[in-house]
Design a protein around this motif. Sequence first.
Motif, PDB file in Angstrom:
ATOM      1  N   UNK B  81      26.797  27.057  15.564  1.00 49.59           N
ATOM      2  CA  UNK B  81      26.614  25.758  16.199  1.00 49.59           C
ATOM      3  C   UNK B  81      25.130  25.396  16.217  1.00 49.59           C
ATOM      4  N   UNK B  82      24.303  26.402  16.446  1.00 52.35           N
ATOM      5  CA  UNK B  82      22.860  26.185  16.480  1.00 52.35           C
ATOM      6  C   UNK B  82      22.376  25.594  15.155  1.00 52.35           C
ATOM      7  N   UNK B 104      15.563  34.302  16.989  1.00 50.92           N
ATOM      8  CA  UNK B 104      16.796  34.956  17.468  1.00 50.92           C
ATOM      9  C   UNK B 104      17.595  33.992  18.361  1.00 50.92           C
ATOM     10  N   UNK B 105      17.875  32.853  17.809  1.00 52.48           N
ATOM     11  CA  UNK B 105      18.494  31.790  18.610  1.00 52.48           C
ATOM     12  C   UNK B 105      19.994  31.972  18.807  1.00 52.48           C
ATOM     13  N   UNK B 106      20.599  32.934  18.138  1.00 53.53           N
ATOM     14  CA  UNK B 106      22.053  33.054  18.228  1.00 53.53           C
ATOM     15  C   UNK B 106      22.516  33.758  19.490  1.00 53.53           C
ATOM     16  N   UNK B 114      31.595  30.438  13.736  1.00 52.20           N
ATOM     17  CA  UNK B 114      30.596  31.490  13.607  1.00 52.20           C
ATOM     18  C   UNK B 114      31.196  32.833  13.996  1.00 52.20           C
ATOM     19  N   UNK B 115      31.850  32.830  15.139  1.00 56.33           N
ATOM     20  CA  UNK B 115      32.413  34.101  15.620  1.00 56.33           C
ATOM     21  C   UNK B 115      33.444  34.651  14.659  1.00 56.33           C
ATOM     22  N   UNK B 119      33.513  38.184  12.534  1.00 54.14           N
ATOM     23  CA  UNK B 119      34.658  39.108  12.586  1.00 54.14           C
ATOM     24  C   UNK B 119      35.195  39.406  11.198  1.00 54.14           C
ATOM     25  N   UNK B 120      35.277  38.343  10.388  1.00 52.74           N
ATOM     26  CA  UNK B 120      35.794  38.501   9.033  1.00 52.74           C
ATOM     27  C   UNK B 120      34.913  39.449   8.230  1.00 52.74           C
ATOM     28  N   UNK B 121      33.627  39.222   8.360  1.00 47.47           N
ATOM     29  CA  UNK B 121      32.662  40.050   7.651  1.00 47.47           C
ATOM     30  C   UNK B 121      32.800  41.504   8.077  1.00 47.47           C
TER      31      UNK B 121
END
Lengths: 266, 297
Positions: B81-82, B104-106, B114-115, B119-121
């Motif tokens: 989203x960032x 380190x904005x996440x 993103x999440x 997870x997929x990775x």
Amino acid sequence: MAQFLLMSKENYKKFQARPSCRTGNEGWDGFEREGHNMDFFKNIGVLITNEKYMGMLLEGLGKTLLISVFAAVLGLLLGTLVAMVGLSEGKFSKIPKAICKVYVTVIRGTPMALQLFIMAYAIFAIRGFPKEITAILAFGINSGAYVSESIRGGILSVDIGQTEAGRALGLGRGTTMRKIVIPQAIKNVIPAIGNELIALIKETSIVSMIGMYDLTQAAKVIGAGNNMASYIVPMSVAACFYLAIVYLLTFVIKKIETRLRASDKR
Amino acid sequence: MISANNIYKDFGKLHVLTGVSCEIRDGEKVAIIGPSGSGKSTFLRCLNLLEEPTSGEIWLGDKLITGVDAYLHPDIIRQSRTYAAMTENGVSDKEAVEKIISDRLLKKREGKNFKSSVKEFEKANRTDINLARREMGMVFQHFNLFNNMTVMQNLTLAPVQLGLKTKAEAEQAALALLRRIGLEDKANVYPATLSGGQKQRIAIVRSLAMNPKVMLFDEPTSALDPEMVGEVLDLIKELADDGMTMVIVTHEMGFAREVADRVIFMSDGVITEEGTPAELFDSPKNPRTQQFLKCVL
Ligand SMILES: Nc1ncnc2c1ncn2[C@@H]1O[C@H](COP(=O)(O)OP(=O)(O)OP(=O)(O)O)[C@@H](O)[C@H]1O
Ligand SMILES: [Mg+2]
């Protein structure tokens, strides 16, 4: 008692002759009363050969053993469980861990007699609820807190390198614990657990406070209603029973300990 | 074989590793040297996750063994989203990714996309740490033989427990390993009766019993009496000649020079300099390295 000890011989004779001293002596039929402090050993002999009194003591002893054994089993199970929860990690163990911490803190921070009263007069204040179960729960729960601390300490005293070596080989947490850490921890834990069991057996003597008839209470009943010096005989016999149990337990623990230690050196 | 990407490790407020990246290739022998407290052991222990890195990734072959570090994967960052908010405001792709990584904005809450891509990775690449550790042997400064077991039990525990060998097979393999180091007669004694050198050699073959692909040594000779250092170093050398991939944290500079293909000098939680033994020992470029070597050589 102190007053009695300070009395001169004459006063003492007079004291014995007082009528009040001769009343309520039902508990001591057949006992040598004159100069009984001299005949302490003789009276002990009379007591242990007297079927009625010995029966009372043995009944009390039975109750003491019943409470001790079941409370010890409960304490060991509970203590092991609490220690395991305390040493576990991971996000799901946070709440159980907090509960265990509160449990240990509260139990260790309050008097045993108070815990027993709460158990008997608040939690199980049910007419006809067996007092044995109340006592077993109270002592088991109390003992569990101490046992869990001993087990925790025993496990933490095993060098962290042992765990690391196990994990580095690819062994899981559980296997490492079971095969490597716990066998080494047991040696460190056995003496502390033994002390806890000994303390537990002796501590059960307070069950008379909730009106139970254990070994101590039996001795008290036998001695009751008599002149003061009469307590000493049943109390001494009861003390010998406690001593014998504790001595036996100590012996067994020592045996287990030496066997465990012998296995790691050859 | 192993690659460590941008490893950070904090112990509370103490920043022990501050961005260590390094790749260990198949068959390579890497020595790590550096002053005490520079984070050598911590880094080595991060490689098999005895210490969990605060951030960064460790790969064993093509398998990820740490959690996913989103900051190392611009593709994942682009799902955030960032990132979306930044590009909407006209920031270029490259700048947005760089800014997110550097700041380190996440750490704030992120979008569903993103999440799920993290997870997929993870699902596609991550492996169980216990499986990964079977391929990485580790040898400790203080041997850490299992005190409650005989030498034989020490060697057979892991292969048997993990179902890799039957008891008989494992014992046969263990005997062969003990024969190799000349300690078959010690098979049934407990570690307490052994000398330090014997313990360490047995600890080394205990790791070998798992047929690891790489061996990690953390100052394997530092706890030994001087007369026992030789026997342990000889065994490690033998392994090196057999082509074992290894990472060795050591204070034995002569040994590092002789055995290593590459020497890494660490100080203050970073790799300050690395190179062949000749480069590093004979012509160190960094002043920290020069100063350290002047003290120890
Ligand atoms: N578990 C821990 N908790 C807190 N601090 C730690 C822990 N492990 C290591 N440290 C600290 O991290 C720093 C680096 O330690 P590390 O053991 O990695 O150094 P090293 O380079 O291996 O030193 P040495 O040559 O003495 O072995 C030290 O300051 C140490 O005190
Ligand atoms: Mg170190």
